[in-house]
Design a protein around this motif. Sequence first.
Motif, PDB file in Angstrom:
ATOM      1  N   PRO A  28      51.497  27.948  32.887  1.00  0.00           N
ATOM      2  CA  PRO A  28      51.149  27.562  31.513  1.00  0.00           C
ATOM      3  C   PRO A  28      49.651  27.318  31.355  1.00  0.00           C
ATOM      4  O   PRO A  28      48.942  27.011  32.318  1.00  0.00           O
ATOM      5  CB  PRO A  28      51.948  26.277  31.297  1.00  0.00           C
ATOM      6  N   GLU A  29      49.198  27.454  30.150  1.00  0.00           N
ATOM      7  CA  GLU A  29      47.790  27.212  29.864  1.00  0.00           C
ATOM      8  C   GLU A  29      47.403  25.789  30.277  1.00  0.00           C
ATOM      9  O   GLU A  29      48.123  24.831  30.013  1.00  0.00           O
ATOM     10  CB  GLU A  29      47.527  27.416  28.368  1.00  0.00           C
ATOM     11  N   GLY A  30      46.276  25.673  30.946  1.00  0.00           N
ATOM     12  CA  GLY A  30      45.784  24.366  31.367  1.00  0.00           C
ATOM     13  C   GLY A  30      46.300  23.907  32.711  1.00  0.00           C
ATOM     14  O   GLY A  30      45.953  22.806  33.158  1.00  0.00           O
ATOM     15  N   PHE A  31      47.110  24.764  33.413  1.00  0.00           N
ATOM     16  CA  PHE A  31      47.684  24.327  34.693  1.00  0.00           C
ATOM     17  C   PHE A  31      46.612  24.071  35.746  1.00  0.00           C
ATOM     18  O   PHE A  31      46.822  23.325  36.698  1.00  0.00           O
ATOM     19  CB  PHE A  31      48.686  25.366  35.203  1.00  0.00           C
ATOM     20  N   ASP A  32      45.426  24.680  35.575  1.00  0.00           N
ATOM     21  CA  ASP A  32      44.361  24.551  36.563  1.00  0.00           C
ATOM     22  C   ASP A  32      43.143  23.794  36.018  1.00  0.00           C
ATOM     23  O   ASP A  32      42.044  23.893  36.561  1.00  0.00           O
ATOM     24  CB  ASP A  32      43.927  25.924  37.050  1.00  0.00           C
ATOM     25  N   ILE A  33      43.357  23.048  34.948  1.00  0.00           N
ATOM     26  CA  ILE A  33      42.275  22.253  34.358  1.00  0.00           C
ATOM     27  C   ILE A  33      42.484  20.780  34.713  1.00  0.00           C
ATOM     28  O   ILE A  33      43.577  20.232  34.538  1.00  0.00           O
ATOM     29  CB  ILE A  33      42.248  22.426  32.827  1.00  0.00           C
ATOM     30  N   GLU A  34      41.436  20.152  35.202  1.00  0.00           N
ATOM     31  CA  GLU A  34      41.550  18.756  35.642  1.00  0.00           C
ATOM     32  C   GLU A  34      41.829  17.839  34.459  1.00  0.00           C
ATOM     33  O   GLU A  34      41.198  17.942  33.405  1.00  0.00           O
ATOM     34  CB  GLU A  34      40.253  18.342  36.333  1.00  0.00           C
ATOM     35  N   LYS A  35      42.791  16.953  34.659  1.00  0.00           N
ATOM     36  CA  LYS A  35      43.179  16.003  33.617  1.00  0.00           C
ATOM     37  C   LYS A  35      42.777  14.595  34.075  1.00  0.00           C
ATOM     38  O   LYS A  35      43.243  14.115  35.118  1.00  0.00           O
ATOM     39  CB  LYS A  35      44.680  16.098  33.350  1.00  0.00           C
ATOM     40  N   PRO A  36      41.941  13.918  33.307  1.00  0.00           N
ATOM     41  CA  PRO A  36      41.417  12.620  33.755  1.00  0.00           C
ATOM     42  C   PRO A  36      42.434  11.494  33.717  1.00  0.00           C
ATOM     43  O   PRO A  36      42.262  10.470  34.386  1.00  0.00           O
ATOM     44  CB  PRO A  36      40.264  12.354  32.774  1.00  0.00           C
ATOM     45  N   ASP A  37      43.504  11.667  32.939  1.00  0.00           N
ATOM     46  CA  ASP A  37      44.430  10.556  32.720  1.00  0.00           C
ATOM     47  C   ASP A  37      45.646  10.587  33.646  1.00  0.00           C
ATOM     48  O   ASP A  37      46.681   9.997  33.347  1.00  0.00           O
ATOM     49  CB  ASP A  37      44.893  10.565  31.260  1.00  0.00           C
ATOM     50  N   ILE A  38      45.534  11.289  34.774  1.00  0.00           N
ATOM     51  CA  ILE A  38      46.645  11.315  35.742  1.00  0.00           C
ATOM     52  C   ILE A  38      46.109  10.879  37.094  1.00  0.00           C
ATOM     53  O   ILE A  38      44.896  10.812  37.327  1.00  0.00           O
ATOM     54  CB  ILE A  38      47.274  12.716  35.853  1.00  0.00           C
TER      55      ILE A  38
END
Length: 640
Positions: A28-38
């Motif tokens: 899915p889109e965003g699967f390889d984008i770092e998420k700051p809230d996890i």
Amino acid sequence: MKSLFTIFSFFFLLFNQLHAQSKYITAPEGFDIEKPDIAHGNIDTLTYNSNTVGCNRRALVYTPPGFSRDKKYPVLYLLHGIGGDEKEWFIQGTPQVILDNLYAQNKVEPMIVVLPNGRAMKDDRAIGNIFDSAKVAAFSTFENELLNDLIPYVEKNFPVFTDREHRALAGLSMGGGQSLNYGLGNLDYFAWVGGFSSAPNTREPQILVPNPAEAKKKLKLLWLSCGDKDNLMNFTKRTHEYLQENNVNHIFQVLPNGYHDFKVWKDNLYHFSQLLFKPVDPSIFNVANSVGVKAETAMRSAQYPKTLPDGRAVFSIKAPEAHKVQVDLGRKYDMVKAEEGVWEVVTDSLSEGFHYYSLIIDGVAVADPNSETFYGMGRMASGIEVPFSGDGYYQIKDVPHGDIRIKRYYSSLTNSWRNFYMYTPPGYDKNTKEKYPVLYLLHGGGEDQRGWATQGKIDLILDNLIAEGKAKQMVVVMLDGNMALSGFSEDFFKLFEADLSQVVIPFVEKHYRVKTDAQSRALAGLSMGGMQTLYAGLHNTQLFGYLGVFSSGWIHPMQDELANKQYAFIKENTKLINKNLKSFWISMGGKEDIAWKNCQIMLGKFDEMKIKYVYSEYPGGHSWPVWRNNLYNFSQVLFK
């Protein structure tokens, strides 16, 4: 149970999409984008002593969110490509981001990931000529270092499980070849193996998996994947086909519009990692297979035609000005015009092996520019090869190979230059004192001397049989059975018989090292070539000890007069025929073979005259898959 349900649900959706011909389910889109809230894991560098190389070497190690030394973890060893090092995945593939995001969604089991440098040498930097022989050899050296230096270090210094069921090995390109070579070659170390776009260093399938039964027993998961536009696809495809033939469960994924790049490899890691270290339902393996693989008969630069796991085929042609386009495989399929003037169609399931086909563009039958062409149907036509689980007998294997040669000769009977194709067995040019028996082999109507060498794959069939000790080494002469006289009249067959006995056989025996006694000669042919075998062979049993008739018989009522003359001759010479022929081998492609009824009439006559013969059937009609199988079986009878 919840994780098993999740896995099954994922592949159930994939199965539905595959059969609906929807797009491959990419990450899915965003699967390889770092998420700051996890929560995030950590990437560190470890240094270990390599006794194999004789120096300290480095690797990166990823520990999952919430990592605790009071808990034990499984380990994934993730390998880079020929131009990379231990940082390649970290910088370009961002496994730490992909896994962090999957942990946040509770889709992966907590695991440690080790990112080593697979170039096991003192100067292991990816600089200079990365294809230098010493640097390439260092990738092979890494197997010993992995097993004897790196894994022991990790298991001593990190809280990890130490059994094979908690170890996985995967990699991209060169690392994909390493993973398959070292993972499948060390099943006591690894139960989970993945090859992403595996490179030419991947071992031949029969060397990679010499014992399919052991692999089936020990592997938890074997994952093969590649982009459909990747020039290295054949290395993954050949492994898949071997595993499929030997019923070794595996997943084979092909990414549409996928090249040899991290877009593909990130997607591979996203899906592969979700299956690791969990119960795996065996039913997912076939469901999760390829969405389509470029046919081996497709041109080098083309992406179509493709074959699907269930035997269907996908055709595509760009013809923006056309009004109607069809694919003619015996049955005509209407193609649908899509974007930019591209026409596409997905066929029903096709039978195994080779099929002629044409494109019909606004009523005109033409060859597909995306496909190799073959002389058949009286013209150059396109062909598509449909793989199946039993096609191993004509696949390229790591065995000694013979040669296909072309030789011109002048026929004094036709007053013309002609040529034949010839198969010489492995070692023919080295064993200069050895003489070989000869099979004279004939094509069908609308084909010529090229047929058995191209459509028939005779060299691969005999190479494999000889290597297995199932067939004697032999020379095969593939003649052009098309004579100047048209039709199937008696004069047509007489001219062929004379050219064979008076010109071709003397020419072969003068110029090649072949045996010259009748028991060292065989004559066989398919369809029209089968009739030529009946005529020339039964009239000359003093020349041939073996006759093979594939999908043939005198055509009734068109050839009634000729057939009756032949039956009269056979009746008068029954004792001689039975005495001289060591094997009279007749086969058909089942009742769907267009020659089946004529053959049954002929066999009835043979029974009345007490002619000795062996009869068999292989389903498939009047087609090359049948004749390949006929040759496979008939050649095992010859010269023994």
